[in-house]
Design an enzyme around this catalytic site. Structure first.
Site, mmCIF file in Angstrom:
data_model
loop_
_atom_site.group_PDB
_atom_site.id
_atom_site.type_symbol
_atom_site.label_atom_id
_atom_site.label_comp_id
_atom_site.label_asym_id
_atom_site.label_seq_id
_atom_site.Cartn_x
_atom_site.Cartn_y
_atom_site.Cartn_z
ATOM 1 N N ASN A 36 1.008 -1.342 0.043
ATOM 2 C CA ASN A 36 0.110 0.040 0.010
ATOM 3 C C ASN A 36 0.847 1.251 0.124
ATOM 4 O O ASN A 36 1.430 1.528 0.804
ATOM 5 C CB ASN A 36 -0.908 -0.095 1.397
ATOM 6 C CG ASN A 36 -1.582 1.444 1.522
ATOM 7 O OD1 ASN A 36 -1.704 2.031 0.683
ATOM 8 N ND2 ASN A 36 -2.313 1.477 2.640
ATOM 9 N N TRP A 37 0.880 1.924 -1.262
ATOM 10 C CA TRP A 37 1.949 3.018 -1.461
ATOM 11 C C TRP A 37 1.435 4.097 -0.570
ATOM 12 O O TRP A 37 2.259 5.139 -0.552
ATOM 13 C CB TRP A 37 2.412 3.209 -2.580
ATOM 14 C CG TRP A 37 2.938 2.031 -3.393
ATOM 15 C CD1 TRP A 37 3.569 0.970 -2.829
ATOM 16 C CD2 TRP A 37 3.649 2.033 -4.710
ATOM 17 N NE1 TRP A 37 4.217 0.096 -3.841
ATOM 18 C CE2 TRP A 37 4.334 0.758 -4.860
ATOM 19 C CE3 TRP A 37 3.411 3.000 -5.989
ATOM 20 C CZ2 TRP A 37 4.891 0.337 -6.356
ATOM 21 C CZ3 TRP A 37 4.000 2.483 -6.887
ATOM 22 C CH2 TRP A 37 4.821 1.244 -7.248
ATOM 23 N N LYS A 38 0.229 4.393 -0.247
ATOM 24 C CA LYS A 38 -0.440 5.430 0.329
ATOM 25 C C LYS A 38 -0.294 6.531 -0.522
ATOM 26 O O LYS A 38 -0.156 6.543 -1.771
ATOM 27 C CB LYS A 38 -0.041 5.721 1.762
ATOM 28 C CG LYS A 38 -0.100 4.373 2.646
ATOM 29 C CD LYS A 38 -0.031 4.606 4.173
ATOM 30 C CE LYS A 38 -0.410 3.081 4.754
ATOM 31 N NZ LYS A 38 -0.273 3.258 6.319
ATOM 32 N N HIS A 75 -9.387 0.847 4.679
ATOM 33 C CA HIS A 75 -8.226 1.085 5.479
ATOM 34 C C HIS A 75 -8.548 1.943 6.445
ATOM 35 O O HIS A 75 -9.354 2.971 6.417
ATOM 36 C CB HIS A 75 -7.214 1.724 4.262
ATOM 37 C CG HIS A 75 -5.993 1.757 5.159
ATOM 38 N ND1 HIS A 75 -5.571 2.727 6.041
ATOM 39 C CD2 HIS A 75 -4.694 0.812 4.863
ATOM 40 C CE1 HIS A 75 -4.315 2.090 6.466
ATOM 41 N NE2 HIS A 75 -3.864 1.354 5.848
ATOM 42 N N GLU A 91 -7.011 4.557 7.773
ATOM 43 C CA GLU A 91 -6.866 5.804 7.331
ATOM 44 C C GLU A 91 -8.159 6.417 6.810
ATOM 45 O O GLU A 91 -8.675 7.467 6.993
ATOM 46 C CB GLU A 91 -5.694 5.977 6.530
ATOM 47 C CG GLU A 91 -4.216 5.805 7.721
ATOM 48 C CD GLU A 91 -3.103 5.329 6.778
ATOM 49 O OE1 GLU A 91 -3.138 5.475 5.488
ATOM 50 O OE2 GLU A 91 -2.292 4.970 7.585
ATOM 51 N N GLU A 147 -5.360 -5.334 10.308
ATOM 52 C CA GLU A 147 -4.546 -4.060 10.843
ATOM 53 C C GLU A 147 -4.912 -3.469 11.876
ATOM 54 O O GLU A 147 -5.548 -2.335 11.900
ATOM 55 C CB GLU A 147 -4.460 -3.259 9.488
ATOM 56 C CG GLU A 147 -4.098 -3.762 8.086
ATOM 57 C CD GLU A 147 -3.623 -2.665 7.070
ATOM 58 O OE1 GLU A 147 -2.424 -2.900 6.807
ATOM 59 O OE2 GLU A 147 -4.221 -1.725 6.969
ATOM 60 N N GLY A 165 2.370 2.159 10.729
ATOM 61 C CA GLY A 165 3.156 3.328 10.572
ATOM 62 C C GLY A 165 3.781 3.704 12.104
ATOM 63 O O GLY A 165 4.476 4.888 11.833
ATOM 64 N N SER A 203 3.418 -2.209 10.264
ATOM 65 C CA SER A 203 4.766 -2.454 10.524
ATOM 66 C C SER A 203 5.284 -3.729 10.125
ATOM 67 O O SER A 203 6.237 -4.021 11.036
ATOM 68 C CB SER A 203 5.191 -1.710 12.032
ATOM 69 O OG SER A 203 4.617 -0.645 12.069
ATOM 70 N N GLY A 260 2.759 -1.175 4.393
ATOM 71 C CA GLY A 260 2.914 0.299 3.902
ATOM 72 C C GLY A 260 4.280 0.679 3.713
ATOM 73 O O GLY A 260 4.788 0.478 2.555
ATOM 74 N N GLY A 261 4.838 1.285 4.938
ATOM 75 C CA GLY A 261 6.101 1.943 4.583
ATOM 76 C C GLY A 261 7.071 1.024 4.074
ATOM 77 O O GLY A 261 7.853 1.730 3.102
HETATM 78 P P1 PGA Z 1 2.895 0.286 7.644
HETATM 79 O O1 PGA Z 1 1.217 0.472 7.113
HETATM 80 O O2 PGA Z 1 3.274 -1.104 7.161
HETATM 81 O O3 PGA Z 1 3.462 1.372 7.405
HETATM 82 O O4 PGA Z 1 2.554 0.084 9.155
HETATM 83 C C1 PGA Z 1 0.503 -0.596 6.848
HETATM 84 C C2 PGA Z 1 -0.885 -0.011 6.303
HETATM 85 O O5 PGA Z 1 -1.370 0.805 6.552
HETATM 86 O O6 PGA Z 1 -1.451 -0.858 5.343
#
Ligand code: PGA
Length: 256
Positions: A9-11, A95, A97, A167, A173, A213, A234-235
């Site tokens: 997930n490149w956000k 998600h 977010e 998640e 994050g 993470s 994500g990251g």
């Molecule tokens: P993260 O994000 O790996 O940066 O913790 C995961 C996600 O939000 O899908």
């Protein structure tokens, strides 16, 4: 054996040059990853370019969100049909977010999920509790609500195109990962909820990704757990080598 699904997930990151460079690097690095399903979810503006860069390779493309209508007066939204047109076969729905920053609630997410599936996309549907909810002993209540309302009305056939991403919001994050035991416990709980609501055939076949993470150095341990069927990253998915290492951990788990 459920085929692990590893998604990046490149956000809201990467302009077109960097996005295409990352996609091309993944395309070269992941030629032998056939034991797992690999997806990247870039921002909308680079979907077509990334799809082009990944054409013919092992990596599928997904959106990060989409609306529950095909077209019309919905300023700022994007439809599953448009994602498909830009080369996507997947989308993320729900998600944390989106839930937390954009106020998306279970009933809306259920509509989005069903419309995306009906439009021919595969969906990664996210659930997970906040730190306060976990500390307050509410984790199971929150997951029960998200699963029962979020997945309400799905057919057995639609489940074949649905993945759940567990998640925990406190792990996203933050650098704090759920321990493999915490992930396994939550995944087993979610699978049990699905079994209760939809039956054993659906729950046994359902893939449940862990997200929060995930890094190259913790992926193997997480993916070795029996109910952890992949990762939503994500990251660490913004780095080709790091993401490829996570995919390889998925390959090892699948071929063990
Ligand atoms: P993260 O994000 O790996 O940066 O913790 C995961 C996600 O939000 O899908």
């Amino acid at each position: 054996m459920r085929t692990p699904v590893i998604a990046g997930n490149w956000k809201m990151n990467l302009l077109s040059g960097d996005a295409v460079a990352l996609a091309s690097a993944l395309n070269s690095a992941l030629t032998d990853a056939s034991a797992v399903e690999v997806i990247v979810c870039p921002v909308f503006t680079v979907l077509a370019a990334v799809s082009q860069a990944l054409k013919g390779g092992r990596v599928a493309v997904g959106g990060q969100n989409c609306y529950h209508d095909a077209s019309g007066a919905f300023t700022g939204e994007i439809s599953p049909q448009m994602l498909h047109d830009a080369g996507c076969t997947w989308t993320i729905v729900g998600h944390s977010e989106r839930r937390q920053l954009f106020g998306e609630a279970d009933a809306l997410l259920n509509r989005k999920l069903k419309f995306a599936l009906a439009s021919g996309l595969n969906v990664m549907f996210c659930v997970g509790e906040t730190l306060d909810e976990r500390k307050g002993g509410m984790m199971e209540t929150v997951l029960r609500q998200q699963v029962s309302e979020g997945l309400s009305g799905l057919t057995e056939a639609e489940f074949a195109n649905t993945v759940i991403a567990y998640e925990p919001v406190w792990a996203i994050g933050t650098g704090v990962t759920a321990t493999p035991e915490q992930a396994q416990d939550a995944h087993a709980f979610v699978r049990g909820l699905v079994r209760g609501q939809f039956g054993a055939t659906v729950s046994d076949g359902l893939r449940i990704q862990y997200g929060g993470s995930v890094k190259p150095d913790n992926a193997a341990d997480l993916l070795s757990r029996p109910d952890v069927d992949g990762a939503l990253v994500g990251g660490a998915s913004l780095n080709a080598e790091g993401f490829a290492a996570i995919v390889r951990a998925g390959v090892s788990a699948a071929t063990r």
